[in-house]
Write a protein that holds these residues in place. Structure first.
Motif, PDB file in Angstrom:
ATOM      1  N   PHE A   1      91.077  38.534  47.053  1.00  0.00           N
ATOM      2  CA  PHE A   1      92.314  39.277  46.806  1.00  0.00           C
ATOM      3  C   PHE A   1      92.727  39.182  45.335  1.00  0.00           C
ATOM      4  CE2 PHE A   1      92.220  38.568  51.298  1.00  0.00           C
ATOM      5  CZ  PHE A   1      92.735  39.733  51.830  1.00  0.00           C
TER       6      PHE A   1
ATOM      7  N   VAL B   1      92.816  34.470  45.697  1.00  0.00           N
ATOM      8  CA  VAL B   1      92.713  33.942  47.065  1.00  0.00           C
ATOM      9  C   VAL B   1      91.423  34.457  47.717  1.00  0.00           C
ATOM     10  CG1 VAL B   1      93.777  33.906  49.358  1.00  0.00           C
ATOM     11  CG2 VAL B   1      95.213  33.809  47.319  1.00  0.00           C
TER      12      VAL B   1
ATOM     13  N   ARG C   1      85.985  33.525  57.514  1.00  0.00           N
ATOM     14  CA  ARG C   1      86.049  33.033  58.896  1.00  0.00           C
ATOM     15  C   ARG C   1      85.094  31.859  59.046  1.00  0.00           C
ATOM     16  NH1 ARG C   1      88.938  36.488  62.868  1.00  0.00           N
ATOM     17  NH2 ARG C   1      89.539  38.268  61.619  1.00  0.00           N
ATOM     18  N   ASP C   2      85.473  30.888  59.856  1.00  0.00           N
ATOM     19  CA  ASP C   2      84.527  29.796  60.096  1.00  0.00           C
ATOM     20  C   ASP C   2      83.614  30.169  61.263  1.00  0.00           C
ATOM     21  OD1 ASP C   2      85.743  29.279  62.499  1.00  0.00           O
ATOM     22  OD2 ASP C   2      86.674  27.390  61.893  1.00  0.00           O
TER      23      ASP C   2
ATOM     24  N   GLY D   1      85.116  31.879  64.217  1.00  0.00           N
ATOM     25  CA  GLY D   1      85.882  33.105  64.004  1.00  0.00           C
ATOM     26  C   GLY D   1      87.304  32.839  63.559  1.00  0.00           C
ATOM     27  N   VAL D   2      87.619  31.581  63.271  1.00  0.00           N
ATOM     28  CA  VAL D   2      88.980  31.235  62.840  1.00  0.00           C
ATOM     29  C   VAL D   2      89.179  31.659  61.387  1.00  0.00           C
ATOM     30  CG1 VAL D   2      90.556  29.312  62.406  1.00  0.00           C
ATOM     31  CG2 VAL D   2      89.121  29.329  64.453  1.00  0.00           C
ATOM     32  N   VAL D   3      90.333  32.268  61.111  1.00  0.00           N
ATOM     33  CA  VAL D   3      90.630  32.724  59.757  1.00  0.00           C
ATOM     34  C   VAL D   3      90.985  31.534  58.873  1.00  0.00           C
ATOM     35  CG1 VAL D   3      92.186  34.139  58.378  1.00  0.00           C
ATOM     36  CG2 VAL D   3      91.531  34.894  60.644  1.00  0.00           C
ATOM     37  N   ASP D   4      90.394  31.520  57.690  1.00  0.00           N
ATOM     38  CA  ASP D   4      90.779  30.490  56.723  1.00  0.00           C
ATOM     39  C   ASP D   4      90.915  31.146  55.350  1.00  0.00           C
ATOM     40  OD1 ASP D   4      91.510  28.067  55.772  1.00  0.00           O
ATOM     41  OD2 ASP D   4      89.668  27.013  56.294  1.00  0.00           O
ATOM     42  N   ALA D   5      91.722  30.583  54.507  1.00  0.00           N
ATOM     43  CA  ALA D   5      91.930  31.120  53.159  1.00  0.00           C
ATOM     44  C   ALA D   5      92.307  29.988  52.224  1.00  0.00           C
ATOM     45  CB  ALA D   5      93.028  32.172  53.186  1.00  0.00           C
ATOM     46  N   ARG D   6      91.870  30.118  51.002  1.00  0.00           N
ATOM     47  CA  ARG D   6      92.174  29.094  50.010  1.00  0.00           C
ATOM     48  C   ARG D   6      92.128  29.722  48.623  1.00  0.00           C
ATOM     49  NH1 ARG D   6      88.953  23.651  51.311  1.00  0.00           N
ATOM     50  NH2 ARG D   6      89.256  24.430  53.398  1.00  0.00           N
ATOM     51  N   ASP D   7      92.688  29.027  47.642  1.00  0.00           N
ATOM     52  CA  ASP D   7      92.609  29.532  46.271  1.00  0.00           C
ATOM     53  C   ASP D   7      91.191  29.343  45.741  1.00  0.00           C
ATOM     54  OD1 ASP D   7      95.201  30.372  46.113  1.00  0.00           O
ATOM     55  OD2 ASP D   7      95.939  28.412  45.468  1.00  0.00           O
TER      56      ASP D   7
ATOM     57  N   THR E   1      92.012  32.773  66.596  1.00  0.00           N
ATOM     58  CA  THR E   1      91.901  33.331  65.244  1.00  0.00           C
ATOM     59  C   THR E   1      92.846  32.650  64.251  1.00  0.00           C
ATOM     60  OG1 THR E   1      91.366  35.421  66.266  1.00  0.00           O
ATOM     61  CG2 THR E   1      91.944  35.491  63.943  1.00  0.00           C
TER      62      THR E   1
ATOM     63  N   LYS F   1      89.492  34.715  51.436  1.00  0.00           N
ATOM     64  CA  LYS F   1      89.698  34.595  52.887  1.00  0.00           C
ATOM     65  C   LYS F   1      88.345  34.723  53.570  1.00  0.00           C
ATOM     66  CE  LYS F   1      91.969  37.453  56.261  1.00  0.00           C
ATOM     67  NZ  LYS F   1      92.915  38.542  56.434  1.00  0.00           N
TER      68      LYS F   1
ATOM     69  N   MET G   1      83.112  24.999  54.264  1.00  0.00           N
ATOM     70  CA  MET G   1      84.179  25.972  54.515  1.00  0.00           C
ATOM     71  C   MET G   1      84.007  26.676  55.853  1.00  0.00           C
ATOM     72  SD  MET G   1      84.089  27.610  50.723  1.00  0.00           S
ATOM     73  CE  MET G   1      84.567  29.248  51.194  1.00  0.00           C
TER      74      MET G   1
ATOM     75  N   ALA H   1      96.429  30.542  57.824  1.00  0.00           N
ATOM     76  CA  ALA H   1      94.995  30.248  57.808  1.00  0.00           C
ATOM     77  C   ALA H   1      94.799  28.800  58.236  1.00  0.00           C
ATOM     78  CB  ALA H   1      94.443  30.442  56.399  1.00  0.00           C
ATOM     79  N   LYS H   2      93.576  28.462  58.584  1.00  0.00           N
ATOM     80  CA  LYS H   2      93.296  27.100  59.037  1.00  0.00           C
ATOM     81  C   LYS H   2      93.701  26.072  57.983  1.00  0.00           C
ATOM     82  CE  LYS H   2      89.056  25.569  59.561  1.00  0.00           C
ATOM     83  NZ  LYS H   2      87.679  25.466  60.026  1.00  0.00           N
TER      84      LYS H   2
ATOM     85  N   ARG I   1      87.473  42.876  63.311  1.00  0.00           N
ATOM     86  CA  ARG I   1      88.177  42.238  62.196  1.00  0.00           C
ATOM     87  C   ARG I   1      88.563  43.223  61.106  1.00  0.00           C
ATOM     88  NH1 ARG I   1      84.048  37.177  61.820  1.00  0.00           N
ATOM     89  NH2 ARG I   1      84.361  36.433  63.929  1.00  0.00           N
TER      90      ARG I   1
ATOM     91  N   LYS J   1      97.294  28.245  54.430  1.00  0.00           N
ATOM     92  CA  LYS J   1      97.831  29.324  53.600  1.00  0.00           C
ATOM     93  C   LYS J   1      98.466  30.391  54.487  1.00  0.00           C
ATOM     94  CE  LYS J   1      95.935  30.376  49.615  1.00  0.00           C
ATOM     95  NZ  LYS J   1      97.053  30.245  48.676  1.00  0.00           N
TER      96      LYS J   1
END
Lengths: 389, 258
Positions: A102, A161, A165-166, A169-175, B173, A163, A204, B195-196, B122, B199
């Motif tokens: 992003f 940022v 998925r692990d 399918g879980v959403v994860d995001a980080r800088d 999710t 974004k 990740m 997010a996990k 998605r 964030k």
């Protein structure tokens, strides 16, 4: 004796002979140049792909297709021990996943490519990632190619940022921190690709020790659970693209040879028409019609034989100069062609010889075709210049 | 005199300590009084019904221009839903059928139905801030998450109880959410999706609750993808009916044609 007569007759043609020689020589040079340019393009493309991506082939997880990003997440597995045990100079493990970047709060879909930073098999300028630890911290370090950085409006030191998925399918995001922006000779590993440390991407996405493929220096024999793809298979799309282009170029070669042939053909028709009395005289002096045809064909073919020498002289000079500058293909920068540098010729002696043989053969043929009618001429009419009206 | 003074000091001190104790433990008392999981169940009970028929508008604002789509939707429980888009001309006749976790989309322009499954879920739905996956969410919050009390905050001029929702299983999710609930009416004013790694990713706001039979239902919902700039997707529910009879053909793939 026939050769001497043919040479004298040929040289008497003056400017017409010079033009025929020059046109045929230029056709030869142009065809060889074109073939060698395609060779150079293919060689440089293959070299760049081998250097930066495919090495000596890939052991891939069966079903992995780089053109199906939505399936990347389903096609990973633990690295087989036999490949993991190879030295860093002989294997490069990679994990490929989808992600969303992003920059300036705009969505930019990216390919997350995790690469073993200790590998030395592939020539990738990813030193910026080496100083980071094996575990990913609060901020994810990444390296971008110049084109990717330009398109995403990012520069060294920028944060944005990321974004993803692990494995569940879980959403994860980080800088994410852009630690380096580097020049890649292969745009396929630049545009849309975000380079991360393999251990970071595994962490990740919760895919510990998992990979999508392992690039190897050479085939290591069958490995259970992996399928080996050779270099030609991995770059098949580029090879097909170049092959198709070559087919279109062949039309250009045919036109060139046709134009050169037309000149000689025209000269030969004119010769037979204007030199009927000479033909009649030669026949009256005892030459058979086949000998006269041979004489005229040899005259016509002189242009082809001379053009070989001219082409070698001019061609050598031209090719030597071209090899010092190369062909600038910066206009292809936006494409996914994996060549960044200027294209140089790759001259194959076999192709040069076969081009010369084909062109000379065509010239001999077009020299012979118009003079065939001599065999049907009545010598008495020819002596009076009335055999062909 | 001195004794009385000492008593006064002791009483004042006791009162002060009691007040301090109450103040510090106020939130816990609040939490103990209202079971967060029960609150969540009550919220679900209010929102979900056996069947539902809604007519509304979907406004997709990508920061540069806004598109307005009108639609009609029939829902049965959490598993089956059918949506028909009625305008604009470009989207008119587009149909979506959701059965459990599968989603089919039919577009009249191509006259084809497309199964949106797996990773396609998605993708952004029609360029909005919602993914198809968000659309097909088929679990009640109370079933998917464990709620814990976080704080009390005022939102939309109402004192709300802020609940932190943590997913029961590691395949959900969004592993954590926050919801702002009016515990008087058991309605949600806001949700935050995380997010996990913690964030904040998305935000959903609920506005203009109105009484429809025994239920309070929002008239407007705004979705925001907080990673994008100036985008929002607004759902406006113009007409809602609960517990209506829906013909079976609405939840059959045979409806996915012109």
């Amino acid at each position: 004796m026939i050769f001497n007569i043919a040479w004298k007759n040929f040289s008497r043609q003056g400017i017409r002979a010079v033009l025929n020689v020059m046109v045929t020589a230029l056709a030869m040079i142009a065809v060889v140049f074109n073939i060698s340019l395609y060779n150079g393009f293919q060689a440089q493309t293959t070299r760049n792909m081998i250097r930066t991506d495919v090495a000596g082939g890939h052991y891939r997880v069966p079903g992995f297709d780089i053109l199906s990003p939505t399936e990347w997440e389903d096609v990973t597995r633990k690295i087989p021990e036999s490949l993991d045990d190879l030295p860093n100079a002989e294997r490069a493990s990679a994990l490929v996943q989808q992600g969303q970047l992003f920059p300036n709060r705009r969505l930019y879909p990216v390919q997350l490519r995790g690469i073993d930073v200790h590998q030395t098999l592939l020539d990738l300028p990813l030193d910026g990632l080496k100083s980071y630890g094996e575990r990913v911290e609060d901020i994810i370090p990444a390296v971008l190619g110049v084109k990717m950085a330009q398109k995403a409006h990012l520069k060294q030191g920028d944060t944005t940022v990321l974004k993803w998925r692990d494995r569940h399918g879980v959403v994860d995001a980080r800088d994410l921190l852009v630690v380096d922006v580097v020049t890649m000779v292969n745009s396929r590993v630049d545009e849309g690709v975000l380079w991360l440390r393999l251990d970071h991407l595994q962490d990740m996405t919760q895919r510990q020790n998992e990979i999508s493929w392992v690039a190897v220096k050479e085939f290591q024999g069958p490995v259970q659970g992996m399928e080996f793809q050779e270099v030609d298979e991995l770059i098949a799309d580029i090879l097909n693209l170049i092959e198709n282009d070559r087919k279109y170029a062949q039309v250009f070669w045919v036109i060139l040879i046709f134009l050169a042939g037309i000149g000689v053909f025209n000269t030969q028709i004119l010769n037979v028409f204007k030199r009927q009395k000479e033909i009649g005289t030669l026949m009256a002096l005892g030459m058979t019609s086949a000998q006269v045809v041979g004489l005229f064909t040899l005259e016509g073919s002189m242009a082809a034989l001379l053009s070989v020498f001219v082409a070698l002289l001019l061609g050598t000079a031209l090719f030597a100069w071209f090899q010092s500058v190369g062909l600038d293909i910066s206009h292809l920068a936006e494409s996914t062609i994996p060549v960044h540098e200027n294209i140089l010729l790759d001259i194959h002696s076999g192709e040069v010889v076969s081009t010369i043989v084909i062109i000379v053969s065509v010239m001999v043929l077009v020299s012979w075709l118009p003079v065939r009618k001599i065999t049907r001429l009545d010598p008495t009419l020819a002596l009076r210049g009335r055999a062909i009206t | 005199m001195i004794m009385e003074y000492k008593k006064l000091i002791l009483r004042t001190g006791f009162l002060f300590l009691s007040l301090l104790f109450l103040l510090l433990n106020g939130q816990n008392v609040f939490a103990k009084e209202l079971d967060p999981q029960k609150i969540l169940e009550a919220v679900d009970d209010n929102l979900w019904s056996n069947t539902k028929h809604i007519e509304g508008r979907l406004m997709i604002d990508n920061g540069r221009k806004e598109r307005v789509l009108t639609w009609e939707n029939w829902m049965e429980g959490t598993d089956r839903a059918y949506t028909l888009y009625k305008s604009p001309a470009r989207e008119k006749g587009t149909k979506m059928l959701k059965i459990q976790s599968k989603l089919w989309m039919y577009t009249p322009r191509t006259d084809r139905k497309l199964l949106i499954a797996g990773h396609l879920l998605r993708q952004s739905m029609m360029g909005s801030d919602l993914s198809y996956e968000d659309m097909t969410e088929d679990k009640k919050l109370s079933a998917a998450y464990k709620a814990t009390f976080v704080a009390k905050e005022e939102l939309q001029k109402t004192e709300c109880c802020v609940l932190l929702l943590t997913a029961h299983d590691k395949t959900t999710t969004y592993q954590t959410r926050k919801v702002w609930v009016d515990v008087e009416k058991m309605i949600v004013f806001k949700q935050e999706l995380y997010a996990k790694g913690g964030k904040l990713l998305k935000e959903i706001e609920y506005f203009d609750y109105r009484l429809l039979g025994k239920r309070l239902f929002p008239r407007k919902m705004i979705f925001r993808d907080l990673l994008k700039e100036n985008t929002k997707t607004t759902y406006i529910f113009d007409a809602i009916e609960f517990d209506v009879d829906i013909p079976d053909k609405y939840f059959s793939q045979s409806i996915l044609k012109r």
